[in-house]
Design an enzyme around this catalytic site. Sequence first.
Site, PDB file in Angstrom:
ATOM      1  CB  SER A  97      -0.954   0.015   1.198  1.00  0.00           C
ATOM      2  OG  SER A  97      -1.998  -0.908   1.003  1.00  0.00           O
ATOM      3  CE  LYS A 100      -4.700   1.621  -0.375  1.00  0.00           C
ATOM      4  NZ  LYS A 100      -3.973   0.374  -0.162  1.00  0.00           N
ATOM      5  CB  SER A 154      -4.120   1.404   4.095  1.00  0.00           C
ATOM      6  OG  SER A 154      -3.272   0.985   3.063  1.00  0.00           O
ATOM      7  CE  LYS A 259      -1.257   4.013   2.490  1.00  0.00           C
ATOM      8  NZ  LYS A 259      -1.348   2.937   3.517  1.00  0.00           N
TER       9      LYS A 259
END
Length: 309
Positions: A97, A100, A154, A259
Amino acid sequence: MNKNTLIALHISANSLKNSDSFLKQKFTIFMLHCSVVLFFLFFATIVAAQSSEGAKIGLGAAHDPLNLDSSVALVADVNTHEVLFAKNPHVALPIASITKIMTVLVTLKANLDLDEYITLTKEDYDYYKHTGSRLKAGDTFTRRDLIHLALMSSENRAAAALGRTYPGGLTAMVATMNAVASQLGMFSTSFVETTGLSEENRSTANDLARLVMHAAKYPIIKEFSTSPQFSVRAKRGVLDFKTTNKLVRDGQWEILLQKTGYINEAGRCLVMQARIAGRDLVIVLLDSINSGSRFKDANTIRTHIASLR
């Protein structure tokens, strides 16, 4: 038949019974041993199948004076670009992720209306890992809300919807993601979709450091990625979401952008831009062994950097 013969037959019969019992006992023990061996072979196969790519190729054996649980690590000064710590920084791995960040970056670069309402469809569901979500087909959110959910908690369906509604659709967005990666000098990076669920989304610590430093130029990415919680209204009522980053929740760090990421192939991942001992640093941790170990590694790095003063 005389007495001696009867006695001999009786002894012979008992011997056969004892022999039969002995054989059955041996066979039972043999089958138990076979079952144990098969169990451990099956367990080893399952573990191997779930091992990350980094673990399979032995990245954890690299020299590491900090003894981190992450197979890949990079710490660099944002302003001077001085590398303060590196471990396998050139190795390209699945990034889960962390993807993203690029998804949101490309969305913002397109200057799309952040207050436009987007209705989720089943096209936004996860057909890679078949993960679930509280966001359902028919729920409607603004693009701004989807960006927030993608960065902070997420949410895969949020990221998928951002790709689906990009001008030209998912194909166009993925092409743009790869183009932006090239523009940023991320030459060991490639994307095939917008969520990070595909193991074909790959990058290196060096490349991701470039991405984080560029993304930090966008206030909305910094704000949304570091918010501890956020609520949206769906068809079934208000849904409360929290950050996936324990360090944000704890409030002991000065995190400017972050993140997290995870799929089996990638292991546990974490990227951050944080202020430590008066320095703005980018931290990249890939393929950590479990959810808590990436945060432990981050704290180890913070302690190490503070000791350098």
